[in-house]
Design a protein around this motif. Structure first.
Motif, PDB file in Angstrom:
ATOM      1  N   PHE A   5      22.322 -54.993  20.526  1.00 39.80           N
ATOM      2  CA  PHE A   5      22.145 -54.143  19.357  1.00 39.80           C
ATOM      3  C   PHE A   5      20.925 -53.245  19.493  1.00 39.80           C
ATOM      4  CE2 PHE A   5      24.727 -57.615  17.780  1.00 39.80           C
ATOM      5  CZ  PHE A   5      25.756 -56.911  17.195  1.00 39.80           C
ATOM      6  N   ASP A   6      20.071 -53.479  20.511  1.00 40.34           N
ATOM      7  CA  ASP A   6      18.968 -52.561  20.766  1.00 40.34           C
ATOM      8  C   ASP A   6      19.585 -51.219  21.090  1.00 40.34           C
ATOM      9  OD1 ASP A   6      17.097 -54.482  20.360  1.00 40.34           O
ATOM     10  OD2 ASP A   6      16.672 -54.843  22.485  1.00 40.34           O
ATOM     11  N   GLY A   7      18.980 -50.186  20.605  1.00 39.30           N
ATOM     12  CA  GLY A   7      19.526 -48.863  20.843  1.00 39.30           C
ATOM     13  C   GLY A   7      20.387 -48.382  19.697  1.00 39.30           C
ATOM     14  N   LEU A   8      20.731 -49.276  18.766  1.00 42.25           N
ATOM     15  CA  LEU A   8      21.491 -48.849  17.608  1.00 42.25           C
ATOM     16  C   LEU A   8      20.597 -48.369  16.486  1.00 42.25           C
ATOM     17  CD1 LEU A   8      24.334 -51.476  17.425  1.00 42.25           C
ATOM     18  CD2 LEU A   8      24.419 -49.137  18.233  1.00 42.25           C
ATOM     19  N   VAL A   9      19.319 -48.639  16.590  1.00 38.61           N
ATOM     20  CA  VAL A   9      18.393 -48.112  15.606  1.00 38.61           C
ATOM     21  C   VAL A   9      18.242 -46.641  15.926  1.00 38.61           C
ATOM     22  CG1 VAL A   9      16.084 -48.210  14.659  1.00 38.61           C
ATOM     23  CG2 VAL A   9      17.226 -50.301  15.353  1.00 38.61           C
ATOM     24  N   LEU A  10      18.585 -45.821  14.990  1.00 38.78           N
ATOM     25  CA  LEU A  10      18.659 -44.396  15.233  1.00 38.78           C
ATOM     26  C   LEU A  10      17.291 -43.742  15.258  1.00 38.78           C
ATOM     27  CD1 LEU A  10      21.565 -43.969  12.763  1.00 38.78           C
ATOM     28  CD2 LEU A  10      21.712 -44.147  15.217  1.00 38.78           C
ATOM     29  N   LYS A  11      17.224 -42.592  15.898  1.00 42.30           N
ATOM     30  CA  LYS A  11      15.976 -41.848  15.958  1.00 42.30           C
ATOM     31  C   LYS A  11      15.422 -41.629  14.555  1.00 42.30           C
ATOM     32  CE  LYS A  11      16.932 -39.332  20.189  1.00 42.30           C
ATOM     33  NZ  LYS A  11      17.252 -38.042  20.783  1.00 42.30           N
ATOM     34  N   ASP A  12      16.330 -41.346  13.619  1.00 41.68           N
ATOM     35  CA  ASP A  12      15.905 -41.092  12.254  1.00 41.68           C
ATOM     36  C   ASP A  12      15.213 -42.296  11.621  1.00 41.68           C
ATOM     37  OD1 ASP A  12      18.595 -39.734  12.891  1.00 41.68           O
ATOM     38  OD2 ASP A  12      17.681 -38.459  11.381  1.00 41.68           O
ATOM     39  N   SER A  13      15.501 -43.493  12.123  1.00 43.09           N
ATOM     40  CA  SER A  13      14.964 -44.692  11.499  1.00 43.09           C
ATOM     41  C   SER A  13      13.559 -45.025  11.966  1.00 43.09           C
ATOM     42  CB  SER A  13      15.880 -45.886  11.759  1.00 43.09           C
ATOM     43  OG  SER A  13      15.824 -46.243  13.127  1.00 43.09           O
ATOM     44  N   TYR A 145      20.556 -56.334  12.586  1.00 42.72           N
ATOM     45  CA  TYR A 145      20.121 -55.883  13.902  1.00 42.72           C
ATOM     46  C   TYR A 145      19.652 -54.436  13.953  1.00 42.72           C
ATOM     47  CZ  TYR A 145      21.904 -60.335  15.305  1.00 42.72           C
ATOM     48  OH  TYR A 145      22.102 -61.680  15.409  1.00 42.72           O
ATOM     49  N   SER A 146      20.125 -53.594  13.073  1.00 36.75           N
ATOM     50  CA  SER A 146      19.666 -52.214  13.068  1.00 36.75           C
ATOM     51  C   SER A 146      18.536 -52.029  12.062  1.00 36.75           C
ATOM     52  CB  SER A 146      20.825 -51.270  12.754  1.00 36.75           C
ATOM     53  OG  SER A 146      20.404 -49.940  12.789  1.00 36.75           O
ATOM     54  N   GLN A 147      18.715 -52.591  10.877  1.00 36.18           N
ATOM     55  CA  GLN A 147      17.684 -52.464   9.843  1.00 36.18           C
ATOM     56  C   GLN A 147      16.622 -53.553   9.956  1.00 36.18           C
ATOM     57  OE1 GLN A 147      17.601 -49.937   7.359  1.00 36.18           O
ATOM     58  NE2 GLN A 147      19.051 -49.060   8.805  1.00 36.18           N
ATOM     59  N   LYS A 148      16.865 -54.554  10.780  1.00 38.25           N
ATOM     60  CA  LYS A 148      15.900 -55.629  11.063  1.00 38.25           C
ATOM     61  C   LYS A 148      15.536 -56.452   9.824  1.00 38.25           C
ATOM     62  CE  LYS A 148      15.224 -54.077  15.342  1.00 38.25           C
ATOM     63  NZ  LYS A 148      16.136 -54.455  16.343  1.00 38.25           N
ATOM     64  N   LEU A 149      16.503 -56.665   8.938  1.00 37.16           N
ATOM     65  CA  LEU A 149      16.244 -57.479   7.756  1.00 37.16           C
ATOM     66  C   LEU A 149      16.394 -58.957   8.098  1.00 37.16           C
ATOM     67  CD1 LEU A 149      18.120 -55.599   4.890  1.00 37.16           C
ATOM     68  CD2 LEU A 149      15.743 -55.350   5.607  1.00 37.16           C
ATOM     69  N   SER A 150      15.608 -59.774   7.437  1.00 34.31           N
ATOM     70  CA  SER A 150      15.720 -61.224   7.595  1.00 34.31           C
ATOM     71  C   SER A 150      16.964 -61.705   6.837  1.00 34.31           C
ATOM     72  CB  SER A 150      14.486 -61.918   7.034  1.00 34.31           C
ATOM     73  OG  SER A 150      14.452 -61.796   5.623  1.00 34.31           O
ATOM     74  N   TYR A 151      17.375 -62.942   7.102  1.00 37.39           N
ATOM     75  CA  TYR A 151      18.502 -63.501   6.377  1.00 37.39           C
ATOM     76  C   TYR A 151      18.228 -63.499   4.873  1.00 37.39           C
ATOM     77  CZ  TYR A 151      20.679 -65.307  10.700  1.00 37.39           C
ATOM     78  OH  TYR A 151      21.288 -65.435  11.917  1.00 37.39           O
ATOM     79  N   ALA A 152      17.016 -63.854   4.496  1.00 40.46           N
ATOM     80  CA  ALA A 152      16.652 -63.892   3.071  1.00 40.46           C
ATOM     81  C   ALA A 152      16.730 -62.495   2.450  1.00 40.46           C
ATOM     82  CB  ALA A 152      15.258 -64.481   2.897  1.00 40.46           C
TER      83      ALA A 152
END
Length: 188
Positions: A5-13, A145-152
């Protein structure tokens, strides 16, 4: 094993809105109808919300429309905001609901993921695989995986129990793996 999933975080993010000390003041002013305060909140949160919309919709134009709809709904409902969570958390929930409503009205998307200078064939394979998943699986994988949020944080955003988040992510990863293998013959 590399994280596919690395690489799915967009440049804009790359620009994650950082809360400022005056965010609660801006929220209070916006609740009283202060358009300038709401504009400041928009500037504070637009990049992160746009990235979520882009990851969920798959293209820049639609993400822009979803961003606009999110903030339109937020402006209409800001007076009802009770402050049980941060403004950003509340706004994120609105964006997720807007994206879900749109996803339910159309066929699966093929994301327009920006070239991030990594293994482009792999990114393309991941993109195609994600487009084949159920919307709820695509959503939890994007949030995790893209927004990197925890389960909680995912549980809070979706109003799900922590157990439901864990089970859904587990099933989404399994569905992703199965789909990826069926399309590509192996896993990276």
């Amino acid at each position: 094993m590399p994280n596919i999933f690395d690489g799915l975080v967009l440049k804009d993010s790359g620009q994650v809105a950082q809360p400022r000390a005056d965010a609660s003041d801006l929220t209070a002013r916006a609740r009283r109808g202060d358009a300038a305060a709401f504009d400041a909140l928009y500037e504070m949160h637009k990049d992160r919300i746009f990235t979520l919309c882009l990851n969920m919709s798959g293209n820049h134009e639609e993400a822009g429309d979803l961003l606009q709809e999110t903030f339109t709904r937020a402006w209409r409902g800001v007076r009802k905001f009770r402050g049980h969570s941060s403004f950003g958390t509340w706004l994120y929930k609105i964006a997720i609901n807007v994206c879900r409503a749109t996803a339910n009205k159309k066929t699966p998307f093929l994301p327009d993921i920006a070239d991030v200078g990594k293994d482009q064939p792999l990114i393309d394979c991941v993109r195609v695989t994600l487009s084949q998943l159920r919307p709820d699986y695509r959503l939890v994988l994007t949030l995790r995986y893209s927004q990197k949020l925890s389960y909680a944080e995912i549980a809070e955003q979706l109003d799900w129990s922590l157990a439901k988040v864990k089970v859904t992510i587990h099933r989404a990863k399994q569905a992703f793996r199965d789909e990826y293998i069926s399309e590509n013959g192996n896993i990276v």
